[in-house]
Enzyme design. Structure first.
Site, PDB file in Angstrom:
ATOM      1  CG  MET A   1       5.873   3.767  -5.404  1.00 54.99           C
ATOM      2  SD  MET A   1       6.571   5.485  -5.165  1.00 54.99           S
ATOM      3  CE  MET A   1       7.044   5.551  -3.290  1.00 54.99           C
ATOM      4  CD  GLU A   2       8.265  -1.683  -6.322  1.00 53.63           C
ATOM      5  OE1 GLU A   2       7.193  -2.518  -5.329  1.00 53.63           O
ATOM      6  OE2 GLU A   2       7.850  -0.900  -6.816  1.00 53.63           O
TER       7      GLU A   2
ATOM      8  CG  ASP B   1      24.661   4.186   9.120  1.00 54.44           C
ATOM      9  OD1 ASP B   1      24.735   4.768  10.099  1.00 54.44           O
ATOM     10  OD2 ASP B   1      25.029   2.999   8.914  1.00 54.44           O
TER      11      ASP B   1
ATOM     12  CG  HIS C   1      -0.278  -3.929  -5.431  1.00 55.77           C
ATOM     13  ND1 HIS C   1      -0.543  -2.579  -5.903  1.00 55.77           N
ATOM     14  CD2 HIS C   1      -1.709  -4.583  -5.226  1.00 55.77           C
ATOM     15  CE1 HIS C   1      -2.025  -2.423  -5.897  1.00 55.77           C
ATOM     16  NE2 HIS C   1      -2.489  -3.673  -5.775  1.00 55.77           N
TER      17      HIS C   1
END
Length: 312
Positions: free
Chosen positions: A266-267, A281, A230
């Site tokens: 999840m965030e 990176d 959500h």
């Protein structure tokens, strides 16, 4: 009243069906006794809402009472009923059990209100029928499978629709609470890389600051990356990066907070993961053998599932 719960009822042994018991628990908490005709007069979705309320840790009595006001004939008032205490086994428990069966107080206390309510219902039924097998069968099913059966009763914890289709869980009826999630990710690298990172001697400049910003941005974009998440109005996101030269690794700790109807685990995990990938990176020009590892939730709080903390 059992036949009117057929929308997703599953028989649990010979004595127990959590779906009608969830509805009965909701009505008991609201101090209402609803005739079968009154129950049938309610809209199908309203009956489901009452059942869901009865499966929650805390029954939303106001919602249940408001729905029941629409029933014809109306509900009758009755004394408010609370769940069986988690602190001690209910009266008549040991007498109702067959020989060789037992349950300790610690296990009893770990059960949800709905399951304790259901088991006491079985105690009464076993005593009335003189059949200890009723309670024994309920224990066989409910105690090892509490979470799964409650999900069946509420349909609130499943990402699967009635036909097996993937769906977003409906959280509209849940109350907003303070939520917090903390996740960790680690990036393992060569000792020389860790030393250069600690000194700020890397080709692309502010590696740690860039990773921190990337993690914060990623947390806010979680529902765009994880299909069934959500959109949450985050109130705070923090990213901490610890460079351990001796171990040749960086530990990233991401925390996310919100006041919402669903959690922010999840965030936090997305934030930690993206911060780790950003480190890769930024440093791949000097170390392509880096490994992103140990992405995990370490703590969460808020919501009906309570507090979780990963063991060291």
């Amino acid at each position: 009243m059992n036949e009117v719960f057929s929308f997703e009822a599953e028989e649990i042994g010979p004595a127990l069906d959590l779906v009608p018991l969830a509805a009965r628990r909701a009505l008991d908490h609201a101090g209402l006794r609803l005739p079968l005709e009154g129950w049938r007069s309610l809209a199908f979705e309203d009956r489901k809402r009452i059942t869901r309320a009865g499966a929650e840790a805390v029954v939303d009595v106001a919602t249940v009472s408001a729905i029941v006001q629409q029933a014809h004939p109306p509900a009758l008032p009755m004394p408010l009923a609370a769940d069986p205490s988690p602190d001690h086994l209910p009266e008549g428990w040991r007498e109702a059990l067959p020989k060789g069966r037992s349950i300790d107080v610690r296990t009893w206390a770990s059960l949800s209100g709905l399951v304790r309510f259901s088991l006491v219902h079985c105690v009464r039924r076993a005593a009335k029928r003189g059949d200890p097998a009723i309670l024994s069968a309920a224990l066989d099913v409910l105690v090892p499978r509490v979470a799964a059966q409650e999900a069946d009763a509420t349909s609130l914890s499943s990402h699967l629709g009635p036909r097996g289709d993937v769906r977003m869980v409906d959280v509209a009826e849940k109350q907003p609470t303070q939520r917090r999630g903390v996740a960790v990710a680690r990036v393992r690298m060569r000792p020389e890389t860790a030393s250069r990172l600690a000194r700020g001697d890397t080709p692309k400049g502010e590696v740690l600051a860039t990773a921190r910003i990337a993690g914060i941005m990623a947390a806010k974009r979680t529902p765009e990356l994880i299909p069934m998440c959500h959109a949450i109005a985050l109130t705070h996101v923090a990213i901490a990066l610890d460079v351990d030269e001796a171990a040749a690794r960086v530990t990233i700790t991401a925390s996310a907070e919100a006041t919402d109807r669903t959690g922010v685990e999840m965030e936090a995990m997305v934030a930690a993961s993206v911060a780790a990938l950003t480190l890769y990176d930024m440093l791949k020009g000097i170390d392509r053998e880096m490994v992103v590892e140990d992405v995990m939730l370490v703590e969460k709080s808020g919501g009906r599932s309570g507090h979780f903390r990963r063991s060291p």
